[in-house]
Design a protein around this motif. Sequence first.
Motif, PDB file in Angstrom:
ATOM      1  N   VAL A 107       0.833  -1.204   0.000  1.00 23.45           N
ATOM      2  CA  VAL A 107       0.000   0.000   0.000  1.00 23.45           C
ATOM      3  C   VAL A 107       0.871   1.258   0.000  1.00 23.45           C
ATOM      4  O   VAL A 107       0.564   2.239  -0.674  1.00 23.45           O
ATOM      5  CB  VAL A 107      -0.947   0.003   1.223  1.00 23.45           C
ATOM      6  N   GLY A 108       1.949   1.217   0.783  1.00 26.57           N
ATOM      7  CA  GLY A 108       2.900   2.324   0.767  1.00 26.57           C
ATOM      8  C   GLY A 108       2.614   3.445   1.728  1.00 26.57           C
ATOM      9  O   GLY A 108       3.327   4.447   1.747  1.00 26.57           O
ATOM     10  N   THR A 109       1.585   3.297   2.537  1.00 27.07           N
ATOM     11  CA  THR A 109       1.270   4.341   3.517  1.00 27.07           C
ATOM     12  C   THR A 109       0.516   3.740   4.690  1.00 27.07           C
ATOM     13  O   THR A 109      -0.078   2.664   4.574  1.00 27.07           O
ATOM     14  CB  THR A 109       0.438   5.474   2.881  1.00 27.07           C
ATOM     15  N   VAL A 110       0.545   4.433   5.808  1.00 23.25           N
ATOM     16  CA  VAL A 110      -0.132   3.948   7.001  1.00 23.25           C
ATOM     17  C   VAL A 110      -1.638   3.994   6.790  1.00 23.25           C
ATOM     18  O   VAL A 110      -2.152   4.805   6.004  1.00 23.25           O
ATOM     19  CB  VAL A 110       0.289   4.806   8.230  1.00 23.25           C
ATOM     20  N   ILE A 111      -2.362   3.142   7.462  1.00 23.21           N
ATOM     21  CA  ILE A 111      -3.811   3.080   7.309  1.00 23.21           C
ATOM     22  C   ILE A 111      -4.470   4.376   7.765  1.00 23.21           C
ATOM     23  O   ILE A 111      -4.107   4.952   8.782  1.00 23.21           O
ATOM     24  CB  ILE A 111      -4.410   1.880   8.103  1.00 23.21           C
TER      25      ILE A 111
ATOM     26  N   ASN B 234     -10.299   7.136   7.357  1.00 25.18           N
ATOM     27  CA  ASN B 234     -11.152   8.150   6.743  1.00 25.18           C
ATOM     28  C   ASN B 234     -10.899   8.300   5.244  1.00 25.18           C
ATOM     29  O   ASN B 234     -11.585   9.056   4.567  1.00 25.18           O
ATOM     30  CB  ASN B 234     -10.921   9.511   7.421  1.00 25.18           C
ATOM     31  N   ASP B 235      -9.903   7.588   4.752  1.00 21.46           N
ATOM     32  CA  ASP B 235      -9.559   7.636   3.328  1.00 21.46           C
ATOM     33  C   ASP B 235     -10.001   6.332   2.665  1.00 21.46           C
ATOM     34  O   ASP B 235      -9.370   5.286   2.838  1.00 21.46           O
ATOM     35  CB  ASP B 235      -8.050   7.849   3.160  1.00 21.46           C
ATOM     36  N   GLU B 236     -11.076   6.399   1.922  1.00 18.22           N
ATOM     37  CA  GLU B 236     -11.657   5.200   1.315  1.00 18.22           C
ATOM     38  C   GLU B 236     -10.690   4.518   0.352  1.00 18.22           C
ATOM     39  O   GLU B 236     -10.639   3.290   0.273  1.00 18.22           O
ATOM     40  CB  GLU B 236     -12.942   5.583   0.571  1.00 18.22           C
ATOM     41  N   LYS B 237      -9.885   5.306  -0.349  1.00 21.66           N
ATOM     42  CA  LYS B 237      -8.928   4.753  -1.302  1.00 21.66           C
ATOM     43  C   LYS B 237      -7.868   3.917  -0.594  1.00 21.66           C
ATOM     44  O   LYS B 237      -7.519   2.820  -1.055  1.00 21.66           O
ATOM     45  CB  LYS B 237      -8.270   5.898  -2.078  1.00 21.66           C
TER      46      LYS B 237
ATOM     47  N   VAL C 212      -8.161   2.548   2.433  1.00 26.81           N
ATOM     48  CA  VAL C 212      -8.843   1.391   3.024  1.00 26.81           C
ATOM     49  C   VAL C 212      -8.998   0.288   1.979  1.00 26.81           C
ATOM     50  O   VAL C 212      -8.737  -0.887   2.248  1.00 26.81           O
ATOM     51  CB  VAL C 212     -10.213   1.800   3.600  1.00 26.81           C
ATOM     52  N   GLU C 213      -9.441   0.658   0.786  1.00 24.22           N
ATOM     53  CA  GLU C 213      -9.608  -0.314  -0.299  1.00 24.22           C
ATOM     54  C   GLU C 213      -8.267  -0.948  -0.687  1.00 24.22           C
ATOM     55  O   GLU C 213      -8.195  -2.138  -0.982  1.00 24.22           O
ATOM     56  CB  GLU C 213     -10.243   0.351  -1.519  1.00 24.22           C
ATOM     57  N   ALA C 214      -7.210  -0.126  -0.662  1.00 23.79           N
ATOM     58  CA  ALA C 214      -5.875  -0.645  -1.001  1.00 23.79           C
ATOM     59  C   ALA C 214      -5.418  -1.675   0.020  1.00 23.79           C
ATOM     60  O   ALA C 214      -4.803  -2.694  -0.341  1.00 23.79           O
ATOM     61  CB  ALA C 214      -4.884   0.505  -1.079  1.00 23.79           C
ATOM     62  N   TYR C 215      -5.719  -1.439   1.301  1.00 23.98           N
ATOM     63  CA  TYR C 215      -5.357  -2.401   2.355  1.00 23.98           C
ATOM     64  C   TYR C 215      -6.140  -3.701   2.205  1.00 23.98           C
ATOM     65  O   TYR C 215      -5.593  -4.799   2.379  1.00 23.98           O
ATOM     66  CB  TYR C 215      -5.589  -1.782   3.738  1.00 23.98           C
ATOM     67  N   ILE C 216      -7.411  -3.581   1.883  1.00 18.76           N
ATOM     68  CA  ILE C 216      -8.243  -4.778   1.699  1.00 18.76           C
ATOM     69  C   ILE C 216      -7.728  -5.606   0.520  1.00 18.76           C
ATOM     70  O   ILE C 216      -7.632  -6.837   0.592  1.00 18.76           O
ATOM     71  CB  ILE C 216      -9.721  -4.381   1.479  1.00 18.76           C
ATOM     72  N   LYS C 217      -7.366  -4.924  -0.556  1.00 16.37           N
ATOM     73  CA  LYS C 217      -6.832  -5.610  -1.745  1.00 16.37           C
ATOM     74  C   LYS C 217      -5.503  -6.297  -1.427  1.00 16.37           C
ATOM     75  O   LYS C 217      -5.275  -7.452  -1.819  1.00 16.37           O
ATOM     76  CB  LYS C 217      -6.649  -4.604  -2.870  1.00 16.37           C
ATOM     77  N   ALA C 218      -4.610  -5.590  -0.713  1.00 16.93           N
ATOM     78  CA  ALA C 218      -3.305  -6.167  -0.359  1.00 16.93           C
ATOM     79  C   ALA C 218      -3.457  -7.351   0.588  1.00 16.93           C
ATOM     80  O   ALA C 218      -2.713  -8.338   0.497  1.00 16.93           O
ATOM     81  CB  ALA C 218      -2.424  -5.091   0.265  1.00 16.93           C
ATOM     82  N   ASP C 219      -4.408  -7.250   1.498  1.00 18.65           N
ATOM     83  CA  ASP C 219      -4.652  -8.352   2.433  1.00 18.65           C
ATOM     84  C   ASP C 219      -5.084  -9.609   1.682  1.00 18.65           C
ATOM     85  O   ASP C 219      -4.630 -10.713   1.980  1.00 18.65           O
ATOM     86  CB  ASP C 219      -5.715  -7.948   3.450  1.00 18.65           C
ATOM     87  N   LYS C 220      -5.963  -9.447   0.709  1.00 21.20           N
ATOM     88  CA  LYS C 220      -6.392 -10.581  -0.110  1.00 21.20           C
ATOM     89  C   LYS C 220      -5.214 -11.194  -0.859  1.00 21.20           C
ATOM     90  O   LYS C 220      -5.157 -12.405  -1.077  1.00 21.20           O
ATOM     91  CB  LYS C 220      -7.470 -10.143  -1.099  1.00 21.20           C
ATOM     92  N   GLN C 221      -4.265 -10.343  -1.237  1.00 22.44           N
ATOM     93  CA  GLN C 221      -3.115 -10.798  -2.016  1.00 22.44           C
ATOM     94  C   GLN C 221      -2.158 -11.656  -1.186  1.00 22.44           C
ATOM     95  O   GLN C 221      -1.600 -12.632  -1.686  1.00 22.44           O
ATOM     96  CB  GLN C 221      -2.369  -9.584  -2.583  1.00 22.44           C
ATOM     97  N   TYR C 222      -1.979 -11.294   0.107  1.00 24.73           N
ATOM     98  CA  TYR C 222      -0.935 -11.943   0.902  1.00 24.73           C
ATOM     99  C   TYR C 222      -1.446 -12.832   2.043  1.00 24.73           C
ATOM    100  O   TYR C 222      -0.709 -13.704   2.505  1.00 24.73           O
ATOM    101  CB  TYR C 222      -0.006 -10.882   1.501  1.00 24.73           C
ATOM    102  N   ALA C 223      -2.664 -12.618   2.490  1.00 17.89           N
ATOM    103  CA  ALA C 223      -3.151 -13.335   3.672  1.00 17.89           C
ATOM    104  C   ALA C 223      -3.132 -14.853   3.487  1.00 17.89           C
ATOM    105  O   ALA C 223      -2.865 -15.601   4.435  1.00 17.89           O
ATOM    106  CB  ALA C 223      -4.552 -12.861   4.043  1.00 17.89           C
ATOM    107  N   GLY C 224      -3.406 -15.303   2.266  1.00 12.63           N
ATOM    108  CA  GLY C 224      -3.470 -16.744   2.026  1.00 12.63           C
ATOM    109  C   GLY C 224      -2.173 -17.371   1.545  1.00 12.63           C
ATOM    110  O   GLY C 224      -2.104 -18.591   1.360  1.00 12.63           O
ATOM    111  N   LYS C 225      -1.125 -16.545   1.372  1.00 14.63           N
ATOM    112  CA  LYS C 225       0.154 -17.068   0.877  1.00 14.63           C
ATOM    113  C   LYS C 225       0.931 -17.751   2.002  1.00 14.63           C
ATOM    114  O   LYS C 225       0.874 -17.322   3.153  1.00 14.63           O
ATOM    115  CB  LYS C 225       1.002 -15.929   0.305  1.00 14.63           C
TER     116      LYS C 225
END
Length: 251
Positions: free
Chosen positions: A112-116, A119-122, A124-137
């Motif tokens: 993501v490149g920045t702290v959570i 209040n920033d929807e963009k 938040v969405e980036a964190y959710i996407k990154a979590d999906k990418q790595y959580a199951g690896k």
Amino acid sequence: MNKAEKLEKWKYKGKNLSSFRKDDKEFEDLSQIIDSANKKELKEVFEKGLETKYDQYKKYLYEHNLFLFRDLEQHIKDSVNCLIIDAYIPSITNTNLLLERALKLALIQFEVGTVIDYNDEKIVEAYIKADKQYAGKNMEANIQKCIKYKILNATEAKELKDYKLKFRDGFSHFTPINILKEEKLLTNISLEEQPGLEKTFKLPQYQSMQVVFFALKNAESHLRYVLDIINHLQFKVLEEFQKTFKAKEKS
């Protein structure tokens, strides 16, 4: 699954070795005696731990600043609590989860490149996407990704892979051959004086005993090592955050 297979599936699951029925007065009286003894034993374990072990291990509860990985705090407490009550194998097993989760958190935040910012929807969405990418690896894949992102160098990655084989895989799958590899025999018995014991120590029962001794000797150092790695990962992610921040300032 046919009817015969259904009948065979876990057919002994509800069985036990007790000859008592729950409505037996004898069973009720015996249960009270057992419960009383177990509670007394647990009380002694916890009281002894607080009196003799808490001061030894308390530093691990607060000496590491989890400025990026705050959600690991409870897991660290769990590992420390296990050490306090002499539960060394559970401590190592839980500490392995700490390391594996820390690698995923590092990759997620690095991606993501920045702290959570909730209040920033963009973001938040980036964190959710990154979590999906790595959580199951798995850990191996995440170590390779850490090399690509320069979170780990080749030497650090190899060290973690070796540690993974011995501690993570060894304890998660309970593989004594991995845990005890290159370890000296964890007993005071001389095999030169009793050479017949060498084969005995290869039996599963004795391997389990050896693992218990290994855990007793290494659980604290394992936690200390993993906490240092977590600290390293946090600062590597922080470096990336700083790069992102500076890039935004220039643009």
